[in-house]
Design a protein around this motif. Sequence first.
Motif, PDB file in Angstrom:
ATOM      1  N   GLU A 122       5.260   5.260   4.090  1.00  0.00           N
ATOM      2  CA  GLU A 122       6.148   5.881   5.080  1.00  0.00           C
ATOM      3  C   GLU A 122       5.808   5.440   6.494  1.00  0.00           C
ATOM      4  O   GLU A 122       6.698   5.204   7.314  1.00  0.00           O
ATOM      5  CB  GLU A 122       6.078   7.408   4.952  1.00  0.00           C
ATOM      6  CG  GLU A 122       6.612   7.900   3.619  1.00  0.00           C
ATOM      7  CD  GLU A 122       7.508   9.109   3.746  1.00  0.00           C
ATOM      8  OE1 GLU A 122       8.055   9.349   4.839  1.00  0.00           O
ATOM      9  OE2 GLU A 122       7.680   9.811   2.732  1.00  0.00           O
ATOM     10  N   GLU A 123       4.524   5.285   6.793  1.00  0.00           N
ATOM     11  CA  GLU A 123       4.120   4.783   8.107  1.00  0.00           C
ATOM     12  C   GLU A 123       4.688   3.390   8.342  1.00  0.00           C
ATOM     13  O   GLU A 123       5.191   3.082   9.436  1.00  0.00           O
ATOM     14  CB  GLU A 123       2.596   4.722   8.210  1.00  0.00           C
ATOM     15  CG  GLU A 123       1.878   6.041   8.232  1.00  0.00           C
ATOM     16  CD  GLU A 123       0.378   5.819   8.261  1.00  0.00           C
ATOM     17  OE1 GLU A 123      -0.164   5.512   9.347  1.00  0.00           O
ATOM     18  OE2 GLU A 123      -0.258   5.921   7.191  1.00  0.00           O
ATOM     19  N   ASN A 136       0.847  -1.190   0.000  1.00  0.00           N
ATOM     20  CA  ASN A 136       0.000   0.000   0.000  1.00  0.00           C
ATOM     21  C   ASN A 136       0.884   1.241   0.000  1.00  0.00           C
ATOM     22  O   ASN A 136       1.425   1.638   1.035  1.00  0.00           O
ATOM     23  CB  ASN A 136      -0.920  -0.002   1.225  1.00  0.00           C
ATOM     24  CG  ASN A 136      -1.966   1.096   1.177  1.00  0.00           C
ATOM     25  OD1 ASN A 136      -1.700   2.185   0.682  1.00  0.00           O
ATOM     26  ND2 ASN A 136      -3.151   0.820   1.700  1.00  0.00           N
ATOM     27  N   ASP A 137       1.045   1.865  -1.167  1.00  0.00           N
ATOM     28  CA  ASP A 137       1.945   3.011  -1.278  1.00  0.00           C
ATOM     29  C   ASP A 137       1.480   4.202  -0.437  1.00  0.00           C
ATOM     30  O   ASP A 137       2.301   5.026  -0.020  1.00  0.00           O
ATOM     31  CB  ASP A 137       2.082   3.434  -2.746  1.00  0.00           C
ATOM     32  CG  ASP A 137       2.957   2.474  -3.541  1.00  0.00           C
ATOM     33  OD1 ASP A 137       3.718   1.714  -2.913  1.00  0.00           O
ATOM     34  OD2 ASP A 137       2.869   2.472  -4.785  1.00  0.00           O
ATOM     35  N   LYS A 138       0.180   4.294  -0.187  1.00  0.00           N
ATOM     36  CA  LYS A 138      -0.329   5.409   0.608  1.00  0.00           C
ATOM     37  C   LYS A 138       0.109   5.305   2.072  1.00  0.00           C
ATOM     38  O   LYS A 138       0.168   6.312   2.776  1.00  0.00           O
ATOM     39  CB  LYS A 138      -1.856   5.464   0.521  1.00  0.00           C
ATOM     40  CG  LYS A 138      -2.380   5.828  -0.867  1.00  0.00           C
ATOM     41  CD  LYS A 138      -3.892   5.854  -0.896  1.00  0.00           C
ATOM     42  CE  LYS A 138      -4.406   6.208  -2.296  1.00  0.00           C
ATOM     43  NZ  LYS A 138      -5.891   6.218  -2.354  1.00  0.00           N
ATOM     44  N   ARG A 139       0.404   4.093   2.520  1.00  0.00           N
ATOM     45  CA  ARG A 139       0.824   3.888   3.907  1.00  0.00           C
ATOM     46  C   ARG A 139       2.318   3.564   4.005  1.00  0.00           C
ATOM     47  O   ARG A 139       2.784   3.084   5.033  1.00  0.00           O
ATOM     48  CB  ARG A 139       0.019   2.730   4.526  1.00  0.00           C
ATOM     49  CG  ARG A 139      -1.491   2.811   4.336  1.00  0.00           C
ATOM     50  CD  ARG A 139      -2.097   3.993   5.079  1.00  0.00           C
ATOM     51  NE  ARG A 139      -1.930   3.903   6.508  1.00  0.00           N
ATOM     52  CZ  ARG A 139      -2.727   3.180   7.308  1.00  0.00           C
ATOM     53  NH1 ARG A 139      -3.728   2.480   6.817  1.00  0.00           N
ATOM     54  NH2 ARG A 139      -2.528   3.186   8.621  1.00  0.00           N
TER      55      ARG A 139
END
Length: 281
Positions: free
Chosen positions: A79-80, A74-77
């Motif tokens: 950095e998390e 999931n690229d949107k998550r």
Amino acid sequence: MEFRHYQDVQEFAVKAEPVVSEREDVYSLFFGVLQAIKAGRYDTPFMATIEEEGQVLALFQMTPPHPLNLIFTNDKRLEECMDLLIRNLLELEIEMNSIISLKPWAYLFSEKWEVKTGMTRKVLMDQGLYRLDTVDETLVPSPGSWRFALQGDCPLIEKWFNLFEEDAGLPLTAKKDVKKRVESFVANQEIFLWEHDKVVVSMMKKARPTNHGVTVSLVFTPKEQRKKGYARTMVAAGTKELLKKYDFCVLYTDLMNPTANKIYQEIGYKRIADSVQLGFR
């Protein structure tokens, strides 16, 4: 979002295999090593996930002394997940000297790792990942024929194993460990040899089979036999033999070696991803 560290490979496989199966060619290294862990070939593997509400956001796998392999879903998550991974690596005091992953993930991780640890990164292997489904039948082969390696070939293969590592800039494996590994390779018919006039002139290895594919590795021709087309012919013949059982073959190339990349494309291999192994010190 939860970081989960697994001790049981079967439990980890339940989480990992659906993810890596979706991109079996791109994740062939992770998938193949996972099968080896399941077969008991590694004693102390590191296996972990990041999950949220039953969804796998990231997978991590390491078989020391080999690099930590990273997959994110999931690229949107992204950095998390990176931050959570790094925090847990440090808290668990996991010894990790290098990573391997698709380039964008590897470099983002390395930037964050350098900030947290003060270490600096070094490119160990800049790699292209190639896939082949059908061998180009128009290739003109070099003279000779292929065969599986036999027990009597082991001393030569052991020598070539270390020479391959030298050429690739890899740390040299201890001779006693090379001997043990080569004996296993030969016993399992994993080494293919090209022979001309009763002289073995090139080799390749079958590695890390997955559900539908297999990896070609350890392609080596000694310096005195190079520029004669033996490596290309060996890989073409070996790949064709492997395709009798598998749907596709993959291989990693050194992107700094234009000759190798050229010959694999001539055989029919197509580049599907860029990967990098980064070391830290």
